[in-house]
Design a protein around this motif. Structure first.
Motif, PDB file in Angstrom:
ATOM      1  N   LEU A  70       0.832  -1.200   0.000  1.00  0.00           N
ATOM      2  CA  LEU A  70       0.000   0.000   0.000  1.00  0.00           C
ATOM      3  C   LEU A  70       0.872   1.258   0.000  1.00  0.00           C
ATOM      4  O   LEU A  70       0.596   2.214  -0.738  1.00  0.00           O
ATOM      5  N   ALA A  71       1.928   1.256   0.802  1.00  0.00           N
ATOM      6  CA  ALA A  71       2.840   2.409   0.831  1.00  0.00           C
ATOM      7  C   ALA A  71       3.490   2.623  -0.534  1.00  0.00           C
ATOM      8  O   ALA A  71       3.653   3.770  -0.981  1.00  0.00           O
ATOM      9  N   ALA A  72       3.844   1.533  -1.214  1.00  0.00           N
ATOM     10  CA  ALA A  72       4.437   1.655  -2.547  1.00  0.00           C
ATOM     11  C   ALA A  72       3.434   2.225  -3.536  1.00  0.00           C
ATOM     12  O   ALA A  72       3.786   3.055  -4.389  1.00  0.00           O
ATOM     13  N   TRP A  73       2.175   1.800  -3.453  1.00  0.00           N
ATOM     14  CA  TRP A  73       1.138   2.319  -4.352  1.00  0.00           C
ATOM     15  C   TRP A  73       0.937   3.804  -4.101  1.00  0.00           C
ATOM     16  O   TRP A  73       0.777   4.605  -5.035  1.00  0.00           O
ATOM     17  N   ILE A  74       0.934   4.198  -2.838  1.00  0.00           N
ATOM     18  CA  ILE A  74       0.785   5.606  -2.472  1.00  0.00           C
ATOM     19  C   ILE A  74       1.893   6.443  -3.094  1.00  0.00           C
ATOM     20  O   ILE A  74       1.650   7.517  -3.667  1.00  0.00           O
ATOM     21  N   ALA A  75       3.129   5.946  -3.006  1.00  0.00           N
ATOM     22  CA  ALA A  75       4.262   6.688  -3.560  1.00  0.00           C
ATOM     23  C   ALA A  75       4.195   6.746  -5.087  1.00  0.00           C
ATOM     24  O   ALA A  75       4.396   7.805  -5.687  1.00  0.00           O
ATOM     25  N   THR A  76       3.891   5.609  -5.719  1.00  0.00           N
ATOM     26  CA  THR A  76       3.863   5.544  -7.182  1.00  0.00           C
ATOM     27  C   THR A  76       2.792   6.455  -7.765  1.00  0.00           C
ATOM     28  O   THR A  76       3.007   7.097  -8.803  1.00  0.00           O
ATOM     29  N   HIS A  77       1.652   6.535  -7.107  1.00  0.00           N
ATOM     30  CA  HIS A  77       0.517   7.296  -7.638  1.00  0.00           C
ATOM     31  C   HIS A  77       0.379   8.670  -6.992  1.00  0.00           C
ATOM     32  O   HIS A  77      -0.640   9.334  -7.174  1.00  0.00           O
ATOM     33  N   ARG A  78       1.409   9.067  -6.273  1.00  0.00           N
ATOM     34  CA  ARG A  78       1.471  10.415  -5.690  1.00  0.00           C
ATOM     35  C   ARG A  78       0.238  10.752  -4.866  1.00  0.00           C
ATOM     36  O   ARG A  78      -0.354  11.827  -4.984  1.00  0.00           O
ATOM     37  N   PHE A  95      -5.185  -1.592  10.208  1.00  0.00           N
ATOM     38  CA  PHE A  95      -3.785  -1.671  10.652  1.00  0.00           C
ATOM     39  C   PHE A  95      -2.848  -1.412   9.475  1.00  0.00           C
ATOM     40  O   PHE A  95      -1.867  -0.666   9.599  1.00  0.00           O
ATOM     41  N   ASN A  96      -3.148  -2.021   8.325  1.00  0.00           N
ATOM     42  CA  ASN A  96      -2.304  -1.826   7.143  1.00  0.00           C
ATOM     43  C   ASN A  96      -2.288  -0.357   6.717  1.00  0.00           C
ATOM     44  O   ASN A  96      -1.243   0.176   6.308  1.00  0.00           O
ATOM     45  N   ALA A  97      -3.443   0.300   6.810  1.00  0.00           N
ATOM     46  CA  ALA A  97      -3.516   1.711   6.435  1.00  0.00           C
ATOM     47  C   ALA A  97      -2.653   2.559   7.358  1.00  0.00           C
ATOM     48  O   ALA A  97      -1.931   3.462   6.898  1.00  0.00           O
ATOM     49  N   ALA A  98      -2.723   2.284   8.662  1.00  0.00           N
ATOM     50  CA  ALA A  98      -1.931   3.056   9.613  1.00  0.00           C
ATOM     51  C   ALA A  98      -0.442   2.839   9.387  1.00  0.00           C
ATOM     52  O   ALA A  98       0.353   3.792   9.415  1.00  0.00           O
ATOM     53  N   ARG A  99      -0.057   1.606   9.121  1.00  0.00           N
ATOM     54  CA  ARG A  99       1.355   1.309   8.880  1.00  0.00           C
ATOM     55  C   ARG A  99       1.824   1.936   7.569  1.00  0.00           C
ATOM     56  O   ARG A  99       2.926   2.517   7.501  1.00  0.00           O
ATOM     57  N   ALA A 100       1.000   1.858   6.524  1.00  0.00           N
ATOM     58  CA  ALA A 100       1.366   2.433   5.232  1.00  0.00           C
ATOM     59  C   ALA A 100       1.479   3.951   5.321  1.00  0.00           C
ATOM     60  O   ALA A 100       2.363   4.558   4.709  1.00  0.00           O
TER      61      ALA A 100
END
Length: 263
Positions: A70-78, A95-100
């Motif tokens: 999820l963090a990678a998707w966030i970075a790739t798609h700005r 939990f995944n959202a908070a960690r990402a």
């Protein structure tokens, strides 16, 4: 289909709920126009429902591969802002959202409709989780149970052989289920009249539900109250520590505009 380049803030909504769709609608056509730039909105759906009602804006379906994905998707798609508008019981995704969000450095908001509270005439028993509800259920002495905790959680009750269970879902359940089970395939919302007729027709003597909150599924609680049917309520898990909450799509939109104005 990829979207055209967008200079404004990009909001990723982890959705699948009514509140998530309302937030996407609010951001897609704000009235009146706010002072902040228009948002690019992407809604992410888990893909567990065969024919979901799609919100406006961009839509992606499927998982991300954990918080790192999820963090990678966030970075790739700005992505500039993340909203966790998943079901109040989607604990792993929250939990995944908070960690990402921590990994990517984007602000995170949890959009959660308020939970239910018992009123006069209600006979409610609370359980901490699905396993706790399954453990409590035999002590309540019910013979015919309307189980409305979701088709993916039926495994927690699969070992119970005495009660007869009624389950209602959009898609057929999969995996372990109780041996005495009837499934009604239907999509809500359901009216108070619908719920009162269902309780009467199936001679339900116990309702089991999650504290999902909201008005869409509340008529079953009013029907149980009117019929004198007790309710076993599974408490919702807490939002991850440190994550701010909004109770409505309007409040979430205001939070997004406020944060966008700072950047």
């Amino acid at each position: 289909m990829s979207a055209e380049p967008h200079a404004g803030p990009h909001v990723l909504i982890l959705g699948g709920t009514t509140e998530a769709r309302r937030l996407a609608e609010t951001l897609a056509a704000p009235e009146p126009a706010p002072p902040t730039p228009p948002f690019r909105v992407t809604s992410s759906l888990a893909g567990r429902v065969a024919a979901p009602v799609l919100p406006p804006g961009e839509v992606r379906i499927g998982g991300f591969g954990g918080p790192e994905g999820l963090a990678a998707w966030i970075a790739t798609h700005r992505v500039t802002h993340l909203v966790d508008a998943t079901h109040p019981f989607a604990e792993r995704m929250s939990f995944n959202a908070a960690r990402a969000a921590a990994l990517s450095g984007v602000p995170l908001l949890a959009l959660r409709r308020p939970g239910w509270t018992p009123g006069p005439g209600d006979d409610w028993t609370f359980a901490p989780d699905l396993d706790g509800a399954a453990a409590l259920l035999p002590r309540l002495g019910a013979a015919r149970v309307f189980l409305t905790t979701g088709r993916t959680g039926l495994h927690a009750f699969a070992h119970l052989t005495r009660p007869w269970f009624l389950v209602r879902s959009v898609d057929p359940p999969a995996g372990p289920v109780p041996p005495r089970l009837e499934v009604l395939l239907a999509r809500g919302p359901f009216t108070l009249g619908d719920e009162r007729e269902l309780l009467s027709r199936h001679r339900i003597d116990l309702l089991v539900t999650k504290d999902s909150g909201g008005s869409a599924t509340a008529p079953k609680l009013a029907a149980a109250r009117a019929a004198g049917v007790p309710v076993l309520v599974v408490r919702r898990p807490p939002v991850p520590e440190g994550v701010p909450e909004a109770g409505t799509a309007a409040a979430a939109a205001a939070w997004l505009h406020e944060h966008a104005a700072r950047t």
